[in-house]
Design a protein around this motif. Structure first.
Motif, PDB file in Angstrom:
ATOM      1  N   ALA A 238      11.888  26.525  50.527  1.00 39.36           N
ATOM      2  CA  ALA A 238      10.841  25.630  50.032  1.00 39.36           C
ATOM      3  C   ALA A 238       9.718  26.390  49.353  1.00 39.36           C
ATOM      4  CB  ALA A 238      10.282  24.796  51.180  1.00 39.36           C
ATOM      5  N   SER A 239       9.286  27.497  49.949  1.00 39.32           N
ATOM      6  CA  SER A 239       8.143  28.240  49.409  1.00 39.32           C
ATOM      7  C   SER A 239       8.543  29.197  48.298  1.00 39.32           C
ATOM      8  CB  SER A 239       7.451  29.028  50.521  1.00 39.32           C
ATOM      9  OG  SER A 239       8.258  30.119  50.958  1.00 39.32           O
ATOM     10  N   GLY A 240       9.762  29.730  48.374  1.00 41.77           N
ATOM     11  CA  GLY A 240      10.195  30.756  47.424  1.00 41.77           C
ATOM     12  C   GLY A 240       9.656  32.132  47.719  1.00 41.77           C
ATOM     13  N   ASN A 241       8.941  32.275  48.842  1.00 39.22           N
ATOM     14  CA  ASN A 241       8.365  33.573  49.222  1.00 39.22           C
ATOM     15  C   ASN A 241       9.333  34.269  50.165  1.00 39.22           C
ATOM     16  OD1 ASN A 241       6.107  32.721  47.760  1.00 39.22           O
ATOM     17  ND2 ASN A 241       5.191  31.794  49.571  1.00 39.22           N
ATOM     18  N   VAL A 242       9.868  35.400  49.723  1.00 37.25           N
ATOM     19  CA  VAL A 242      11.049  35.982  50.340  1.00 37.25           C
ATOM     20  C   VAL A 242      10.833  37.451  50.684  1.00 37.25           C
ATOM     21  CG1 VAL A 242      13.403  36.729  49.808  1.00 37.25           C
ATOM     22  CG2 VAL A 242      12.689  34.409  49.258  1.00 37.25           C
ATOM     23  N   VAL A 243      11.281  37.832  51.884  1.00 31.30           N
ATOM     24  CA  VAL A 243      11.456  39.237  52.231  1.00 31.30           C
ATOM     25  C   VAL A 243      12.878  39.384  52.771  1.00 31.30           C
ATOM     26  CG1 VAL A 243      10.333  38.853  54.472  1.00 31.30           C
ATOM     27  CG2 VAL A 243      10.670  41.178  53.653  1.00 31.30           C
TER      28      VAL A 243
END
Length: 267
Positions: A238-243
């Motif tokens: 949903a956020s697209g913020n990835v590690v």
């Protein structure tokens, strides 16, 4: 071979032929601007159309979620194909031979089959849930590193969300004191696949889309890696913020950087 994997590979290779021909004839590539720092080419559209046509011949009832043409609802919405016809289109526009087709098949919200194909290098990354990940038919595994020391990390600059530049560069500076080096390749799907193959050790990026993530995620997980949001949670689609990386690399990244992100980026 899983029957849907066979179709996915067929679709990816057909699209790959379109991309190679366009790469060999740069004058044939026509570029449109969809928005600020957001480009689409006639090659994206042609490759995507061919992928969808190949899927629909085999599975006419399935739902398709494609980067350029959007959602095509099928009568069987439990099965969804998530397509990025060219992840790394800017590289293709600039004549850099590093891009890929990314196709994932999701069944009731879980990715079951994944293909990431770089036609320029003829490298086919594949995965089927529970059966491991492969590169051109050979099993691949992530590097079993203990922490961020001496790692090489893939990064993606937030060029569509420059309001987060200060936070991003603070994190980058902090990571630089720990890791060995960075790589900015321009294709998140290939970055995830490269982690799976042990070529790099991790990735972090802001604002990815589901079609950038879905196939690479399964390939990475089947190779022993993990993918989370910046707080270690599961909201990354949903956020697209990835590690992403090995479990120890991801844990070390989150421990080091969690307090550097604004709250709205932590999930």
């Amino acid at each position: 071979m899983h029957p849907m994997l066979n179709i996915t590979i067929r679709a990816a290779r057909k699209a790959g032929n379109v991309i190679i021909k366009s790469y060999e004839n740069p004058a044939s590539v026509k570029v449109d601007n969809k928005g600020e720092n957001d480009f689409v080419t006639n090659v994206d559209k042609a490759a995507e159309s061919l992928i969808i046509e190949t899927i629909k011949k085999a599975y006419p009832d399935h739902t398709i979620i494609a980067k350029e043409s959007g959602i095509t609802k099928g009568s069987d919405d439990d099965v969804q194909w998530i397509i990025d016809p060219i992840d790394g289109a800017t590289n293709l526009i600039k004549g850099i031979p590093h891009c890929c087709i990314s196709i994932a098949v999701r069944l009731k919200g879980k990715t079951e089959v994944a293909v990431v194909y770089n036609p320029m290098a003829n490298e086919l990354f594949t995965a089927t849930r529970g059966q491991g990940a492969q590169l051109n038919g050979y099993r691949i595994r992530v590097n079993n590193v203990k922490d961020l020391e001496n790692t090489v990390l893939a990064i993606g600059f937030p060029y569509k969300q420059k309001q987060y530049s200060d936070s991003y560069f603070n994190v980058l500076q902090k990571l630089f004191t720990k890791c060995a080096d960075f790589r900015r390749t321009g294709s998140a799907a290939l970055d995830l696949s490269y982690i799976a193959a042990g070529r790099i050790d991790g990735l972090f990026e802001i604002g990815l889309k589901p079609w950038n993530i879905a196939a690479g995620e399964l390939i990475l997980r089947e190779a022993g890696g993990i993918l989370t949001d910046f707080a270690g949670g599961n909201n990354y689609m949903a956020s697209g913020n990835v590690v992403a990386g090995s479990p120890k690399v991801v844990k070390d990244f989150i421990t080091l950087t969690l307090n550097d992100w604004p709250d709205r980026l932590k999930c």
